[in-house]
Motif scaffolding. Structure first.
Motif, PDB file in Angstrom:
ATOM      1  N   SER A 111       0.818  -1.222   0.000  1.00  0.00           N
ATOM      2  CA  SER A 111       0.000   0.000   0.000  1.00  0.00           C
ATOM      3  C   SER A 111       0.851   1.271   0.000  1.00  0.00           C
ATOM      4  CB  SER A 111      -0.964  -0.026   1.189  1.00  0.00           C
ATOM      5  OG  SER A 111      -0.251  -0.115   2.401  1.00  0.00           O
ATOM      6  N   LYS A 137       2.361  -4.987   3.304  1.00  0.00           N
ATOM      7  CA  LYS A 137       3.569  -4.142   3.310  1.00  0.00           C
ATOM      8  C   LYS A 137       3.119  -2.703   3.067  1.00  0.00           C
ATOM      9  CE  LYS A 137       6.441  -2.185   1.256  1.00  0.00           C
ATOM     10  NZ  LYS A 137       6.621  -0.726   1.439  1.00  0.00           N
ATOM     11  N   SER A 139       3.473   1.588   3.243  1.00  0.00           N
ATOM     12  CA  SER A 139       4.523   2.468   2.709  1.00  0.00           C
ATOM     13  C   SER A 139       5.570   2.831   3.768  1.00  0.00           C
ATOM     14  CB  SER A 139       3.897   3.749   2.165  1.00  0.00           C
ATOM     15  OG  SER A 139       4.907   4.652   1.812  1.00  0.00           O
ATOM     16  N   GLY A 168      10.919  -0.577   2.963  1.00  0.00           N
ATOM     17  CA  GLY A 168      10.827   0.046   1.639  1.00  0.00           C
ATOM     18  C   GLY A 168      10.953  -0.931   0.499  1.00  0.00           C
ATOM     19  N   PRO A 189       1.829   3.803 -11.442  1.00  0.00           N
ATOM     20  CA  PRO A 189       1.935   2.914 -12.606  1.00  0.00           C
ATOM     21  C   PRO A 189       3.360   2.377 -12.789  1.00  0.00           C
ATOM     22  CG  PRO A 189       0.668   4.867 -13.165  1.00  0.00           C
ATOM     23  CD  PRO A 189       1.211   5.098 -11.786  1.00  0.00           C
ATOM     24  N   VAL A 191       5.661   1.554 -10.499  1.00  0.00           N
ATOM     25  CA  VAL A 191       5.908   0.399  -9.635  1.00  0.00           C
ATOM     26  C   VAL A 191       4.902  -0.729  -9.947  1.00  0.00           C
ATOM     27  CG1 VAL A 191       6.154  -0.390  -7.245  1.00  0.00           C
ATOM     28  CG2 VAL A 191       6.932   1.894  -7.874  1.00  0.00           C
ATOM     29  N   GLY A 212      -2.568   8.339 -12.195  1.00  0.00           N
ATOM     30  CA  GLY A 212      -2.508   8.947 -13.525  1.00  0.00           C
ATOM     31  C   GLY A 212      -3.104  10.335 -13.497  1.00  0.00           C
ATOM     32  N   PHE A 336      -0.124  15.003  -8.380  1.00  0.00           N
ATOM     33  CA  PHE A 336      -0.173  14.456  -7.032  1.00  0.00           C
ATOM     34  C   PHE A 336       0.255  15.487  -5.983  1.00  0.00           C
ATOM     35  CE2 PHE A 336       0.235  10.643  -4.151  1.00  0.00           C
ATOM     36  CZ  PHE A 336      -1.041  10.172  -4.405  1.00  0.00           C
ATOM     37  N   LEU A 362      -7.576   7.251 -14.072  1.00  0.00           N
ATOM     38  CA  LEU A 362      -8.268   6.545 -12.991  1.00  0.00           C
ATOM     39  C   LEU A 362      -9.694   7.074 -12.851  1.00  0.00           C
ATOM     40  CD1 LEU A 362      -7.887   4.484 -10.711  1.00  0.00           C
ATOM     41  CD2 LEU A 362      -7.018   6.317  -9.271  1.00  0.00           C
ATOM     42  N   PHE A 402     -14.367  -0.028  -7.692  1.00  0.00           N
ATOM     43  CA  PHE A 402     -13.390   1.053  -7.816  1.00  0.00           C
ATOM     44  C   PHE A 402     -12.111   0.494  -8.426  1.00  0.00           C
ATOM     45  CE2 PHE A 402      -9.750   3.480  -6.552  1.00  0.00           C
ATOM     46  CZ  PHE A 402     -10.136   4.740  -6.981  1.00  0.00           C
TER      47      PHE A 402
HETATM   48  P1  NAD Z   1       4.724   4.005  -5.101  1.00  0.00           P
HETATM   49  O1  NAD Z   1       4.350   3.226  -6.304  1.00  0.00           O
HETATM   50  O2  NAD Z   1       5.997   4.758  -5.084  1.00  0.00           O
HETATM   51  O3  NAD Z   1       4.757   3.063  -3.803  1.00  0.00           O
HETATM   52  C1  NAD Z   1       3.687   2.204  -3.438  1.00  0.00           C
HETATM   53  C2  NAD Z   1       4.221   1.031  -2.648  1.00  0.00           C
HETATM   54  O4  NAD Z   1       5.147   0.319  -3.465  1.00  0.00           O
HETATM   55  C3  NAD Z   1       4.979   1.383  -1.364  1.00  0.00           C
HETATM   56  O5  NAD Z   1       4.610   0.481  -0.356  1.00  0.00           O
HETATM   57  C4  NAD Z   1       6.439   1.220  -1.747  1.00  0.00           C
HETATM   58  O6  NAD Z   1       7.254   0.811  -0.694  1.00  0.00           O
HETATM   59  C5  NAD Z   1       6.386   0.135  -2.812  1.00  0.00           C
HETATM   60  N1  NAD Z   1       7.472   0.265  -3.796  1.00  0.00           N
HETATM   61  C6  NAD Z   1       8.057   1.404  -4.231  1.00  0.00           C
HETATM   62  N2  NAD Z   1       8.999   1.126  -5.150  1.00  0.00           N
HETATM   63  C7  NAD Z   1       9.004  -0.217  -5.314  1.00  0.00           C
HETATM   64  C8  NAD Z   1       9.755  -1.114  -6.128  1.00  0.00           C
HETATM   65  N3  NAD Z   1      10.710  -0.686  -6.945  1.00  0.00           N
HETATM   66  N4  NAD Z   1       9.498  -2.432  -6.032  1.00  0.00           N
HETATM   67  C9  NAD Z   1       8.521  -2.888  -5.207  1.00  0.00           C
HETATM   68  N5  NAD Z   1       7.791  -2.093  -4.412  1.00  0.00           N
HETATM   69  C10 NAD Z   1       8.018  -0.768  -4.449  1.00  0.00           C
HETATM   70  O7  NAD Z   1       3.461   4.972  -4.848  1.00  0.00           O
HETATM   71  P2  NAD Z   1       3.282   6.082  -3.735  1.00  0.00           P
HETATM   72  O8  NAD Z   1       4.191   7.222  -4.036  1.00  0.00           O
HETATM   73  O9  NAD Z   1       3.310   5.471  -2.382  1.00  0.00           O
HETATM   74  O10 NAD Z   1       1.771   6.514  -4.024  1.00  0.00           O
HETATM   75  C11 NAD Z   1       1.426   7.409  -5.020  1.00  0.00           C
HETATM   76  C12 NAD Z   1       0.844   6.722  -6.235  1.00  0.00           C
HETATM   77  O11 NAD Z   1      -0.183   5.815  -5.849  1.00  0.00           O
HETATM   78  C13 NAD Z   1       0.164   7.697  -7.181  1.00  0.00           C
HETATM   79  O12 NAD Z   1       0.442   7.325  -8.517  1.00  0.00           O
HETATM   80  C14 NAD Z   1      -1.316   7.516  -6.886  1.00  0.00           C
HETATM   81  O13 NAD Z   1      -2.184   7.911  -7.925  1.00  0.00           O
HETATM   82  C15 NAD Z   1      -1.362   6.055  -6.617  1.00  0.00           C
HETATM   83  N6  NAD Z   1      -2.524   5.712  -5.809  1.00  0.00           N
HETATM   84  C16 NAD Z   1      -3.508   4.958  -6.367  1.00  0.00           C
HETATM   85  C17 NAD Z   1      -4.636   4.664  -5.619  1.00  0.00           C
HETATM   86  C18 NAD Z   1      -5.768   3.849  -6.173  1.00  0.00           C
HETATM   87  O14 NAD Z   1      -6.614   3.431  -5.392  1.00  0.00           O
HETATM   88  N7  NAD Z   1      -5.814   3.596  -7.466  1.00  0.00           N
HETATM   89  C19 NAD Z   1      -4.740   5.119  -4.308  1.00  0.00           C
HETATM   90  C20 NAD Z   1      -3.704   5.885  -3.787  1.00  0.00           C
HETATM   91  C21 NAD Z   1      -2.586   6.167  -4.531  1.00  0.00           C
END
Ligand code: NAD
Length: 460
Positions: A111, A137, A139, A168, A189, A191, A212, A336, A362, A402
């Motif tokens: 998450s 896991k 954030s 992380g 997108p 990750v 997005g 964002f 989205l 959703f």
């Molecule tokens: P992120 O993709 O950077 O990180 C999300 C999770 O992935 C974290 O737990 C992080 O530790 C993990 N992660 C990061 N890099 C990784 C890697 N290389 N390998 C494996 N895991 C990794 O996203 P963020 O900055 O935490 O959140 C922002 C993004 O999330 C935005 O794009 C937002 O639009 C999106 N988002 C989507 C929803 C939805 O419901 N669709 C909700 C909230 C946020």
């Protein structure tokens, strides 16, 4: 306990859970609900430490949203799990068909930080409702809430059922090597693609809740005051750090000036005062947003409104930026943050073309009283969700799926849709003993069998 040990234990538990009574799942959900109700203040405090988010916003967007999700699951689970009979055709006469919902098994949930409690707990509710074990896991950026999630899970569940591993990319990478049955990822997108690639090694099913650039169209037929208030609320809620926030506003040229005046007024009314506005999650994100704005301005953009900011508290006031050029970060990436990019159009076709020139969003929003314009925009564009005359609230609707589409996500969550995501929809066919229609088609083939096949091809 290390990741591999917990994963092994969850493997054994997931087999037990296949025959676990539904009331045991409901009990777990009730325990979770009661914990949330009893720990409202702890949730407020943790999210405040991460995001300086006002208590009321935490109550609404984190606590109430998860309570709604868990209450819905408690009330409906016995209907959701009931096998659903399917009608049969003449060719299958004598058989009974139904869809049976079995737990997928071991689930991994990863998450993000922006709604750190809600986005960890909501999928957890669906996974428990569907009878899975879970490794969560959260954030590494929202550290206080991630720790609270860990405490919550340890207070409520044994680790063979649910466990939290904080950390992380390194922890995510370790987890993604394991052969989970389902991976539920919420994040960017970029990750999301890494997660999907890792899942493909074991052919684990995935739900990808991504982000997005969500467009917001404001047609000339709009009620300006109403639209400006709703857009200001959705754009600057959580300081723009909302996956379904309008990323950019595309307003009809004829009403642009009056709309922007009103949008600015509403930003001041809603978020101008002390204690109503969230901060940016980290210094890195604060700097990223400042740099993106500066770059756009250097390339010719105009900041037509900018409320007060304070790098020390990471408060970045709402701003409106016009004439953002192609190729700039603001134009090309999900913002964002609290920067509202505004463009104008003279014809709805222009707005539709712009939306279609970008990856599928989205969410897409339109503010209009002209039903033909709404219909055109709905049918000619694609997005995970679509709202007319409002923003963001579709996320909290208890009965709607959703999720995104392609670049903004794969799969759906919330309520029954979340339950389905963590369930294998196993089709069960029960055949009668003795004579069956199918036997008329078995070899050796003869004239009678051929007649049957001809009949089948012609009528069924
Ligand atoms: P992120 O993709 O950077 O990180 C999300 C999770 O992935 C974290 O737990 C992080 O530790 C993990 N992660 C990061 N890099 C990784 C890697 N290389 N390998 C494996 N895991 C990794 O996203 P963020 O900055 O935490 O959140 C922002 C993004 O999330 C935005 O794009 C937002 O639009 C999106 N988002 C989507 C929803 C939805 O419901 N669709 C909700 C909230 C946020």
């Amino acid at each position: 306990m290390n990741i591999n040990e917990v994963f092994e234990k969850q493997g054994a538990k997931s087999l037990e859970l296949r025959t676990d009574p539904i009331k045991a799942r409901i009990r777990r959900l009730k325990d979770l609900r009661d914990w949330i109700l009893a720990n409202r203040t702890r949730i407020q405090e943790a999210v405040y430490k991460d995001l300086r988010k006002p208590q009321e916003e935490v109550d609404l967007c984190e606590t109430w949203v998860t309570l709604g999700e868990v209450r819905k699951a408690i009330r409906n689970l016995k209907y959701w799990v009931m096998p659903k009979p399917e009608s049969t055709s003449l060719a299958f006469i004598g058989t009974k068909a139904e869809v049976y919902y079995e737990p997928k098994g071991r689930a991994l949930i990863i998450s993000p930080w922006n709604y750190p409690f809600n986005l960890g707990v909501n999928p957890l509710i669906s996974a428990i409702a569907a009878g899975n074990t879970v490794l969560l896991k959260p954030s590494e950026i929202s550290t206080h809430t991630s720790l609270l999630l860990k405490e919550m899970v340890e207070e409520l569940f044994d680790d063979d059922l649910v466990a939290v591993f904080t950390g992380g990319v390194d922890v995510s990478t370790e987890l993604l090597k394991l052969p989970f049955d389902h991976i539920f990822f919420t994040g960017s997108p970029r990750v999301g693609k890494i997660v999907m690639e890792a899942a493909s090694k074991h052919l684990a099913s995935v739900t990808l809740e991504l982000g997005g650039k969500s467009p917001c169209i404001v047609d000339e037929s709009v009620n300006i005051k109403d639209a400006a208030k709703k857009i200001a609320w959705g754009k600057w809620l959580n300081a723009g750090q909302t996956c379904v926030a309008p990323d950019y506003v595309f307003v009809h040229e004829k009403i642009k000036t009056s709309f922007l005046e009103q949008l600015q007024k509403e930003a001041e009314i809603l978020y101008g005062g002390e204690g109503s506005y969230t901060s940016i999650i980290s210094e890195d994100h604060y700097n990223r947003l400042s740099q993106w704005k500066d770059q756009a301005v250097e390339a010719g953009a105009r900041v037509s409104y900018e409320a007060e900011s304070n790098p020390e508290t990471r408060r970045m006031g709402p701003s409106i930026v016009e004439d953002v050029g192609k190729g700039t970060h603001l134009n090309e990436n999900e913002i964002f943050g609290p920067i509202c990019m505004v463009k104008s159009f003279t014809d709805i076709d222009e707005a539709i073309d712009l939306v279609n020139s970008r990856p599928k969003a989205l969410a897409a929003y339109i503010f209009a009283r002209n039903k033909k314009v709404v219909e055109q925009f709905k049918r000619r564009t694609s997005a995970g969700s679509f709202a007319v005359n409002d923003t963001v609230i579709q996320f909290g609707h208890p009965s709607m799926p959703f999720g995104g589409v392609n670049n903004s996500g794969i799969g759906k969550s919330h309520g029954r849709y979340g339950f389905l995501e963590f369930s294998n929809q196993k089709s069960i066919l029960k055949q009668r003993v003795g004579f069956t229609m199918a036997k008329n088609l078995y070899p050796p083939y003869n004239k009678f069998k051929r007649l049957n096949i001809d009949f089948l091809l012609k009528y069924f």
